[in-house]
Scaffold this motif. Structure first.
Motif, PDB file in Angstrom:
ATOM      1  N   GLU A 141      37.247  20.159  20.314  1.00 44.10           N
ATOM      2  CA  GLU A 141      38.656  20.425  20.018  1.00 44.10           C
ATOM      3  C   GLU A 141      39.435  20.978  21.202  1.00 44.10           C
ATOM      4  N   GLN A 142      38.760  21.739  22.075  1.00 49.49           N
ATOM      5  CA  GLN A 142      39.476  22.336  23.199  1.00 49.49           C
ATOM      6  C   GLN A 142      39.985  21.305  24.198  1.00 49.49           C
ATOM      7  N   TYR A 143      39.478  20.073  24.110  1.00 45.99           N
ATOM      8  CA  TYR A 143      39.920  19.019  25.027  1.00 45.99           C
ATOM      9  C   TYR A 143      40.884  18.043  24.353  1.00 45.99           C
ATOM     10  N   GLN A 144      41.354  18.395  23.148  1.00 44.01           N
ATOM     11  CA  GLN A 144      42.285  17.536  22.432  1.00 44.01           C
ATOM     12  C   GLN A 144      43.667  18.185  22.371  1.00 44.01           C
ATOM     13  N   SER A 145      44.690  17.397  22.722  1.00 48.85           N
ATOM     14  CA  SER A 145      46.057  17.838  22.507  1.00 48.85           C
ATOM     15  C   SER A 145      46.454  17.421  21.091  1.00 48.85           C
ATOM     16  N   ASP A 146      47.699  17.696  20.703  1.00 51.24           N
ATOM     17  CA  ASP A 146      48.134  17.340  19.348  1.00 51.24           C
ATOM     18  C   ASP A 146      48.080  15.844  19.092  1.00 51.24           C
ATOM     19  N   VAL A 147      48.376  15.032  20.127  1.00 44.11           N
ATOM     20  CA  VAL A 147      48.406  13.578  19.932  1.00 44.11           C
ATOM     21  C   VAL A 147      47.032  13.014  19.581  1.00 44.11           C
ATOM     22  N   PRO A 148      45.977  13.244  20.409  1.00 41.96           N
ATOM     23  CA  PRO A 148      44.668  12.702  20.005  1.00 41.96           C
ATOM     24  C   PRO A 148      44.146  13.297  18.710  1.00 41.96           C
ATOM     25  N   LYS A 149      44.492  14.557  18.422  1.00 40.02           N
ATOM     26  CA  LYS A 149      44.069  15.148  17.147  1.00 40.02           C
ATOM     27  C   LYS A 149      44.639  14.340  15.989  1.00 40.02           C
TER      28      LYS A 149
ATOM     29  N   CYS B  21      40.677   8.044  25.105  1.00 38.73           N
ATOM     30  CA  CYS B  21      40.097   7.952  26.451  1.00 38.73           C
ATOM     31  C   CYS B  21      40.544   9.127  27.308  1.00 38.73           C
ATOM     32  N   ASN B  22      41.824   9.483  27.211  1.00 34.44           N
ATOM     33  CA  ASN B  22      42.341  10.618  27.974  1.00 34.44           C
ATOM     34  C   ASN B  22      41.643  11.914  27.576  1.00 34.44           C
ATOM     35  N   ALA B  23      41.422  12.095  26.274  1.00 30.07           N
ATOM     36  CA  ALA B  23      40.747  13.304  25.796  1.00 30.07           C
ATOM     37  C   ALA B  23      39.304  13.360  26.298  1.00 30.07           C
ATOM     38  N   VAL B  24      38.613  12.215  26.293  1.00 29.44           N
ATOM     39  CA  VAL B  24      37.234  12.177  26.794  1.00 29.44           C
ATOM     40  C   VAL B  24      37.204  12.511  28.284  1.00 29.44           C
ATOM     41  N   ASN B  25      38.180  12.025  29.048  1.00 29.27           N
ATOM     42  CA  ASN B  25      38.238  12.332  30.478  1.00 29.27           C
ATOM     43  C   ASN B  25      38.451  13.825  30.714  1.00 29.27           C
ATOM     44  N   MET B  26      39.265  14.457  29.864  1.00 30.01           N
ATOM     45  CA  MET B  26      39.444  15.908  29.969  1.00 30.01           C
ATOM     46  C   MET B  26      38.119  16.624  29.692  1.00 30.01           C
ATOM     47  N   TRP B  27      37.388  16.107  28.733  1.00 30.80           N
ATOM     48  CA  TRP B  27      36.068  16.651  28.394  1.00 30.80           C
ATOM     49  C   TRP B  27      35.121  16.522  29.582  1.00 30.80           C
ATOM     50  N   ILE B  28      35.107  15.340  30.204  1.00 29.65           N
ATOM     51  CA  ILE B  28      34.239  15.119  31.365  1.00 29.65           C
ATOM     52  C   ILE B  28      34.592  16.090  32.490  1.00 29.65           C
ATOM     53  N   SER B  29      35.893  16.270  32.740  1.00 27.94           N
ATOM     54  CA  SER B  29      36.327  17.177  33.812  1.00 27.94           C
ATOM     55  C   SER B  29      35.895  18.620  33.556  1.00 27.94           C
ATOM     56  N   GLY B  30      35.719  18.957  32.280  1.00 30.42           N
ATOM     57  CA  GLY B  30      35.337  20.321  31.938  1.00 30.42           C
ATOM     58  C   GLY B  30      33.839  20.570  31.904  1.00 30.42           C
ATOM     59  N   THR B  31      33.030  19.528  32.130  1.00 33.19           N
ATOM     60  CA  THR B  31      31.582  19.712  32.083  1.00 33.19           C
ATOM     61  C   THR B  31      31.094  20.527  33.277  1.00 33.19           C
ATOM     62  N   GLN B  32      30.004  21.224  33.058  1.00 33.98           N
ATOM     63  CA  GLN B  32      29.441  22.085  34.097  1.00 33.98           C
ATOM     64  C   GLN B  32      28.015  21.718  34.472  1.00 33.98           C
ATOM     65  N   SER B  33      27.460  20.691  33.829  1.00 33.99           N
ATOM     66  CA  SER B  33      26.066  20.338  34.114  1.00 33.99           C
ATOM     67  C   SER B  33      25.815  18.863  33.836  1.00 33.99           C
ATOM     68  N   THR B  34      24.720  18.360  34.416  1.00 33.74           N
ATOM     69  CA  THR B  34      24.307  16.975  34.180  1.00 33.74           C
ATOM     70  C   THR B  34      24.014  16.748  32.704  1.00 33.74           C
TER      71      THR B  34
ATOM     72  N   ILE C  48      33.613   5.353  30.797  1.00 31.47           N
ATOM     73  CA  ILE C  48      34.484   5.533  29.639  1.00 31.47           C
ATOM     74  C   ILE C  48      35.705   4.628  29.734  1.00 31.47           C
ATOM     75  N   SER C  49      36.269   4.501  30.933  1.00 30.40           N
ATOM     76  CA  SER C  49      37.435   3.630  31.123  1.00 30.40           C
ATOM     77  C   SER C  49      37.096   2.179  30.794  1.00 30.40           C
ATOM     78  N   GLN C  50      35.920   1.717  31.231  1.00 31.46           N
ATOM     79  CA  GLN C  50      35.493   0.346  30.936  1.00 31.46           C
ATOM     80  C   GLN C  50      35.295   0.144  29.437  1.00 31.46           C
ATOM     81  N   ALA C  51      34.702   1.145  28.775  1.00 28.94           N
ATOM     82  CA  ALA C  51      34.477   1.050  27.334  1.00 28.94           C
ATOM     83  C   ALA C  51      35.805   1.031  26.589  1.00 28.94           C
ATOM     84  N   CYS C  52      36.756   1.829  27.055  1.00 29.33           N
ATOM     85  CA  CYS C  52      38.085   1.869  26.438  1.00 29.33           C
ATOM     86  C   CYS C  52      38.779   0.519  26.578  1.00 29.33           C
TER      87      CYS C  52
END
Length: 252
Positions: A218-226, A191-204, A108-112
């Motif tokens: 939405e649960q991985y978005q703060s007001d700024v990315p929203k 990118c930051n929001a996607v990283n929060m999403w990745i950190s919250g994953t529980q499975s492959t 994701i960082s490379q794509a960003c």
């Protein structure tokens, strides 16, 4: 095709598997290395580093393009049929959830970074549209132009992507800088929001569904990315800059 790096050199491999607790099988698509004293870095088919294997320094068995390594110093012994000895069937090497999350974040960082560096189209005051790349060098140049504007400069030299340098008036330069900041800030916060999403994953399976450009839950978005995501979808650029990053910077 997957790859591994051994002693700083990349090798294409067809598979990497564990066949016993302390035995690793690697099938090469090329000539295998001759020395194994060091870490084995594993890369996905997309050339993303996903794991570092340590301790596999002993050649357990050598079958040419298929090499078996052990991490306990053991070497292969021909099974004794009288005792019923046998080699266990191979089991695929499965990276841990943490390794997959780290690899996905690098992807994701490379794509960003690619999205930011590709730049932005800017409509100027005369109605024309020009494209401006936003590599780190370009961003630093725009910092300088911002300082010149603040000092009252009315004609500023700059260039569109792939074009010769020319003078832009203060209004057009402000449009370029504002569009650049909007572009970089959007991708940084996304990118930051996607990283929060990745950190919250529980499975492959969850990780495999994530890609750059996917809708972030939405649960991985703060007001700024929203705010940014909403504005980009609507095709407007009126996000309150007090909510945004005030610097032009590439996420790490």
């Amino acid at each position: 095709m997957e790859k591994i790096k051994v002693k700083g050199k990349l090798y294409d491999i067809r598979s990497i598997q564990t066949i016993e607790q302390h035995v690793l099988q690697i099938i090469f698509a090329c000539t295998p290395p001759t020395k194994w004293n060091g870490d084995i870095v594993l890369y996905t088919a997309g050339d993303i580093e996903c794991a570092v294997l340590t301790g596999w320094n002993t050649v357990y068995r050598d079958e040419g393009q298929t090499v078996y390594l052990s991490d306990d110093g053991s070497v292969y012994q021909t099974p004794d049929p009288d005792t019923g000895g046998e080699i266990l069937p191979p089991e695929p090497y499965v990276p841990t959830l943490e390794e997959l999350q780290a690899a996905k974040k690098r992807e994701i960082s490379q794509a960003c970074e690619t999205a930011i560096y590709s730049g932005v189209d800017v409509k100027l005051s005369d109605g024309s549209t020009e494209h401006f790349a936003l590599t780190e060098h370009d961003q630093l140049n725009l910092f300088g132009k911002q300082v010149q504007l603040a000092a009252g400069t009315t004609e500023l030299e700059y260039h569109a992507d792939g074009q010769p340098c020319r003078y832009y008036n203060a209004a057009d330069m402000q449009l370029i800088i504002s569009a650049a900041m909007q572009h970089v800030s959007y991708h940084t916060t996304y990118c930051n929001a996607v990283n929060m999403w990745i950190s919250g994953t529980q499975s492959t399976e969850e990780i495999q569904q994530i890609y750059y450009g996917a809708d972030v839950p939405e649960q991985y978005q703060s007001d700024v990315p929203k705010a940014y995501i909403s504005s980009m979808k609507e095709g407007v650029s009126d996000v309150d800059e007090s909510q945004a990053t005030e610097q032009i910077s590439v996420p790490v």
